[in-house]
Write an enzyme that holds these catalytic residues in place. Structure first.
Site, PDB file in Angstrom:
ATOM      1  N   HIS A 103      15.560  -1.379   0.039  1.00  0.00           N
ATOM      2  CA  HIS A 103      14.251  -0.591  -0.202  1.00  0.00           C
ATOM      3  C   HIS A 103      13.209  -1.547   0.082  1.00  0.00           C
ATOM      4  CE1 HIS A 103      11.088   1.492  -2.571  1.00  0.00           C
ATOM      5  NE2 HIS A 103      11.849   2.435  -2.351  1.00  0.00           N
TER       6      HIS A 103
ATOM      7  N   ASP B 117      19.767  -4.529  -6.973  1.00  0.00           N
ATOM      8  CA  ASP B 117      18.729  -3.180  -7.152  1.00  0.00           C
ATOM      9  C   ASP B 117      19.712  -2.207  -7.395  1.00  0.00           C
ATOM     10  OD1 ASP B 117      17.030  -1.257  -6.721  1.00  0.00           O
ATOM     11  OD2 ASP B 117      16.488  -1.789  -4.825  1.00  0.00           O
TER      12      ASP B 117
ATOM     13  N   GLN C 199      19.186   2.927  -7.448  1.00  0.00           N
ATOM     14  CA  GLN C 199      19.800   4.312  -7.141  1.00  0.00           C
ATOM     15  C   GLN C 199      21.273   4.550  -7.533  1.00  0.00           C
ATOM     16  OE1 GLN C 199      18.494   7.034  -5.496  1.00  0.00           O
ATOM     17  NE2 GLN C 199      16.873   5.970  -4.841  1.00  0.00           N
TER      18      GLN C 199
ATOM     19  N   LYS D  42      14.241   7.583 -12.370  1.00  0.00           N
ATOM     20  CA  LYS D  42      15.142   8.309 -11.738  1.00  0.00           C
ATOM     21  C   LYS D  42      16.471   8.608 -12.425  1.00  0.00           C
ATOM     22  CE  LYS D  42      14.261   5.279  -7.636  1.00  0.00           C
ATOM     23  NZ  LYS D  42      13.251   5.908  -6.721  1.00  0.00           N
TER      24      LYS D  42
ATOM     25  N   CYS E 192      10.344   4.501   2.353  1.00  0.00           N
ATOM     26  CA  CYS E 192      10.136   3.015   1.889  1.00  0.00           C
ATOM     27  C   CYS E 192      11.173   2.154   2.556  1.00  0.00           C
ATOM     28  CB  CYS E 192      10.241   2.811   0.355  1.00  0.00           C
ATOM     29  SG  CYS E 192       8.934   3.739  -0.304  1.00  0.00           S
TER      30      CYS E 192
END
Lengths: 406, 146
Positions: free
Chosen positions: A121, A198, A201, A224, A361
């Site tokens: 991302h 990261d 997600q 999220k 993104c």
């Protein structure tokens, strides 16, 4: 398995959009909030609101307890060894930027290599581009396999003894690829590099154990995972965080202040300058409790069931390109032949079905896929088989509508 | 289910411009301007020849949705042969139309652009429709500076 049946916990999902009951398939962008989270934030503001870590009054203590209690909830949720290794941030982006600023300043030298992947991302790409410019380090990218996964060979060819840091997404927000983080951290550590993950997600959808992964840094966002916007988490091993300097200076993070110099607090507060995001932390804590009450394993299984079903249905439609590997997280990125994803999304929206259209993104990844944009449907615990059916019906309408034209 | 609502947005004339874009291509002379919509990745490259304050020729290339490409096609069609002043007036008219403002068309020759009126009911798509017009305004700006 019995599918989850929790839609009624989410007030926003009971509305109609464009005269159709809302089907929300954009949770990878942001998830909806259950009543429990909304109530927790409201209760905090109604009864406990005060600034933290100062004053001796009752509300100040309650607010401090709520904020630090939330930190412990997060610590247990991702199985971090110490609560002081949990730093509250605005979100994943700020968490990554703290490491890019502070860790790099201390440890990255000219000629060092920083390893990323083309599926990052923008928030896990741009900070490292800036680090490379500031420090003279080089960016290297682990090449993707055709299906959008990382092979062991590619990982081992890219990470070398020159690598100082690996910054990689746990789950791709476009391809749904689940990266082998444990294997990557093991190899990176052998090569003497640290690893930042990261997890934006991943954390909402699967059980994450930072000790099992053995990553050095792990970043994720509250919004999220059914929490509010404006709160996120940076987990870091204390051996690194202790050596890193603050990025933002000001109130709250200080120890002693004189006119020309100051010292600051220990972890985690030295990274939390200014009045922190107290209500956000309270909301995130409620979201974690909500997800844990249901069970992360059940959520993972529910999403897999929905994704498998949606894949099966999509394959029965003609002219659908699907991007990403077979083994994937609960999202499907696709394009309808001859229909631009914006148009697909507009048609779906007119039937009350919300999907994302655009570059997500991930402009370099769009280039790798050789498309300018895609549509994406992402599933979460509140989605149902009926939602998938409505989505597929909407796609059929889009094909019919645009098919008539061409 | 009916397509009524969608028909407001995707009128036949829009789909015709999307399917058979007018003025698609490049020009070897004149000025070139590239503009993109960073939120979605749509991209348009505009080629303009302006001589004596008149738009002599206009072409475009690009990648985007039906609305953005149809709008580019209509825009090039309508401004070709017009004075720079008229082109800018058309742009203002178009912008007002997207905002749902009642504007006097002031004897402007509108070509097909009124077909895009329905876009105002789809706020998420207004940026698609205005991309080519913004590029045109910028191109004229650049010409002024030269």
């Amino acid at each position: 398995m019995t599918p989850l049946d929790v839609k009624q916990d989410f007030p926003i999902l009971t509305q109609t959009v464009n005269n159709h009951p809302l089907v929300y398939l954009d949770s990878a962008a942001t998830a909806q909030k259950p009543q429990m989270v909304i109530d927790a934030i409201e209760t905090y503001y109604k009864y406990d609101n005060a600034n933290v870590h100062r004053g001796v009054h009752t509300l100040g203590q309650r607010a401090t307890d709520a904020y630090e209690g939330a930190r412990e909830t997060v610590q247990q949720f991702i199985n971090a060894p110490h609560s002081k290794e949990i730093i509250f941030t605005r979100g994943t982006t700020q968490a990554i930027n703290i490491v890019a600023r502070s860790y790099s300043e201390k440890f990255i030298q000219p000629g060092d290599e920083i390893v990323l992947t083309p599926m990052e991302h923008h928030s896990n790409l741009l900070p490292w581009q800036q680090v490379a410019k500031r420090t003279g380090a080089l960016l290297k990218f682990i090449p993707l396999e055709k299906d959008g996964t990382l092979s062991e060979t590619a990982v081992k060819q890219t990470i070398t003894d020159k690598t100082k840091l690996v910054a990689i997404t746990h789950v791709s927000n476009v391809l749904g690829t689940i990266n082998p983080i444990k294997e990557i951290t093991t190899y990176a550590h052998e090569m003497g590099a640290v690893v930042l993950v990261d997890g934006a997600q991943a954390v909402p959808h699967m059980k994450v154990d930072v000790q099992a992964l053995d990553c050095d840094f792990y970043a994720f966002s509250g919004h999220k995972m059914c929490g509010p916007t404006g709160i996120g988490v940076l987990y870091g091993k204390k051996q690194w965080l202790n050596q890193m300097d603050p990025v933002e200076y000001g109130g709250e993070m200080i120890d002693f202040v004189e006119l020309t110099d100051a010292t600051w607090k220990e972890l985690p507060w030295k990274f939390e300058g200014g009045t922190p995001i107290i209500a956000g932390a309270v909301g995130l804590q409620a979201a974690i409790k909500y997800l844990e009450n249901i069970g992360l394993d059940k959520i993972t299984a529910h999403e897999k069931m929905l994704t498998d079903y949606a894949m099966e249905q999509l394959k029965q439609l003609d002219g659908v390109d699907i991007y990403g590997p077979t083994e994937r997280c609960g999202l499907i990125t696709f394009n309808l032949k001859d229909v631009h994803p914006h148009d697909t999304a507009t048609v779906l929206d007119s039937y009350g079905v919300a999907v994302r259209a655009g570059h997500h993104c991930c402009q370099p990844l769009m280039k790798w896929l050789n498309v300018t944009a895609t549509a994406r449907a992402s599933f979460y615990l509140y989605n149902t088989i009926e939602d998938v059916d409505r989505f597929i019906d909407g796609l059929k309408q889009a094909k019919e509508f645009f098919g008539d034209v061409f | 289910m009916s397509f009524n609502n969608l028909d407001t947005l995707y009128r036949q004339v829009i789909m015709d411009h999307y399917k058979n874009p007018r003025n698609k291509g490049t020009l070897n002379e004149g000025l070139t301007l590239e503009m993109n919509n960073p939120t979605c990745g749509d991209r348009i490259q505009l080629h303009f020849i302006i001589e004596g304050e008149v738009v002599i020729d206009a072409k475009f290339e690009g990648e985007g949705c039906s609305i953005s490409l149809a709008s580019a096609s209509m825009m090039t069609q309508v401004v070709k042969g017009k004075s720079v002043e008229e082109a800018l007036k058309l742009s203002q008219y178009f912008s007002n139309m997207m905002l749902g403002k009642e504007t006097d068309s002031d004897d402007l020759e509108l070509g097909d652009i009124e077909a895009l009126q329905g876009v105002q009911k789809f706020p998420a798509r207004i940026k698609c429709a205005t991309l080519a017009w913004k590029a045109m305004e910028k191109a004229i700006d650049q010409e002024d500076e030269m």
